[in-house]
Design a protein around this motif. Structure first.
Motif, PDB file in Angstrom:
ATOM      1  N   GLU A  86       3.085  31.928  28.929  1.00 66.30           N
ATOM      2  CA  GLU A  86       2.766  31.151  27.739  1.00 66.30           C
ATOM      3  C   GLU A  86       1.387  30.507  27.854  1.00 66.30           C
ATOM      4  O   GLU A  86       0.634  30.476  26.877  1.00 66.30           O
ATOM      5  CB  GLU A  86       3.840  30.087  27.491  1.00 66.30           C
ATOM      6  N   ALA A 118      12.475  26.251  31.126  1.00 69.76           N
ATOM      7  CA  ALA A 118      11.577  27.393  31.242  1.00 69.76           C
ATOM      8  C   ALA A 118      11.382  27.720  32.718  1.00 69.76           C
ATOM      9  O   ALA A 118      11.322  26.818  33.557  1.00 69.76           O
ATOM     10  CB  ALA A 118      10.235  27.088  30.600  1.00 69.76           C
ATOM     11  N   GLN A 173       7.731  32.146  32.801  1.00 62.96           N
ATOM     12  CA  GLN A 173       7.590  31.929  31.363  1.00 62.96           C
ATOM     13  C   GLN A 173       6.426  30.983  31.072  1.00 62.96           C
ATOM     14  O   GLN A 173       5.666  31.209  30.136  1.00 62.96           O
ATOM     15  CB  GLN A 173       8.879  31.347  30.769  1.00 62.96           C
ATOM     16  N   TRP A 178      14.245  20.994  27.422  1.00 58.42           N
ATOM     17  CA  TRP A 178      13.697  22.336  27.265  1.00 58.42           C
ATOM     18  C   TRP A 178      13.571  22.991  28.627  1.00 58.42           C
ATOM     19  O   TRP A 178      12.932  22.445  29.519  1.00 58.42           O
ATOM     20  CB  TRP A 178      12.329  22.286  26.587  1.00 58.42           C
ATOM     21  N   SER A 192       9.071  26.053  20.079  1.00 60.02           N
ATOM     22  CA  SER A 192       8.800  27.100  21.041  1.00 60.02           C
ATOM     23  C   SER A 192       8.341  26.471  22.352  1.00 60.02           C
ATOM     24  O   SER A 192       8.018  25.279  22.410  1.00 60.02           O
ATOM     25  CB  SER A 192       7.721  28.038  20.499  1.00 60.02           C
ATOM     26  N   LEU A 193       8.308  27.289  23.366  1.00 57.86           N
ATOM     27  CA  LEU A 193       7.861  26.838  24.674  1.00 57.86           C
ATOM     28  C   LEU A 193       6.455  26.251  24.579  1.00 57.86           C
ATOM     29  O   LEU A 193       6.151  25.256  25.233  1.00 57.86           O
ATOM     30  CB  LEU A 193       7.907  28.006  25.663  1.00 57.86           C
TER      31      LEU A 193
END
Length: 187
Positions: A43, A35, A39, A33, A2-3
């Protein structure tokens, strides 16, 4: 993955603001990755509520105050657990590849333009990654760096990103040549 795991990995470099993380993401983690800044901020807020990161506010004159984030012990434990678990197989989800798959029934010129754009993007990333690699090595040979660096993870992922983008550029050149031969009039 996940982020949050990517954010925690980025915070291993030390305390950072959301802005710094967004900039740093583009230079380090972005090779594996992606983002958006929005985001990242969402997060970070969730991670703070869950006790994975802590934030401290830095007062600034003439600018809005900023929050600097760092990993908590809980965050480090979660990151250790993440690294201990087997990774899921990677999967490619690439809109360009769907367009290439459909090129025979589609607009060949538009697909060629998209491939050219991807090639330019890959070459720009290669140049950026090479500059980052030179900065990390700081005049040392790779073996010396790897033997003495405090952290080697960023270097290892950087070299993977470089290999990925080099292969992207190579494939784009090959695909363009194939499409060029196919569009050339038969003699």
């Amino acid at each position: 993955m996940s982020l949050r795991h990517a954010v925690m990995a980025a915070l291993l470099e030390g305390e950072a603001s959301g802005y710094d993380l967004a900039k740093g993401f583009d230079a380090s983690v972005a090779n594996f990755w992606m983002a958006t800044p929005q985001q990242l901020y969402r997060e970070l807020d969730r991670m703070q509520v869950e006790g994975l990161v802590r934030a401290r506010v830095v007062q600034q004159e003439r600018r809005p105050n900023k929050r600097l984030f760092s990993l908590t012990e809980t965050g480090r434990r979660v990151l250790r657990e993440f690294t201990a678990a087997p990774p899921r197989p990677g999967a490619i989800r690439d809109e360009l590849m769907v367009k290439v798959q459909a090129v025979d029934a589609g607009e060949t010129g538009a697909v060629r333009a998209a491939i050219e754009e991807r090639m330019a993007w890959a070459e720009a990333k290669i140049a950026r990654f090479e500059r980052l690699r030179a900065r990390l090595l700081d005049g040392r040979e790779e073996e010396e760096f790897l033997a003495h660096a405090e952290r080697i993870g960023p270097y290892l992922t950087l070299t993977r990103g470089l290999a990925f983008e080099r292969e992207n550029a190579q494939w784009c050149r090959w695909a363009m040549a194939v499409l060029e031969r196919r569009s050339a009039p038969a003699t």
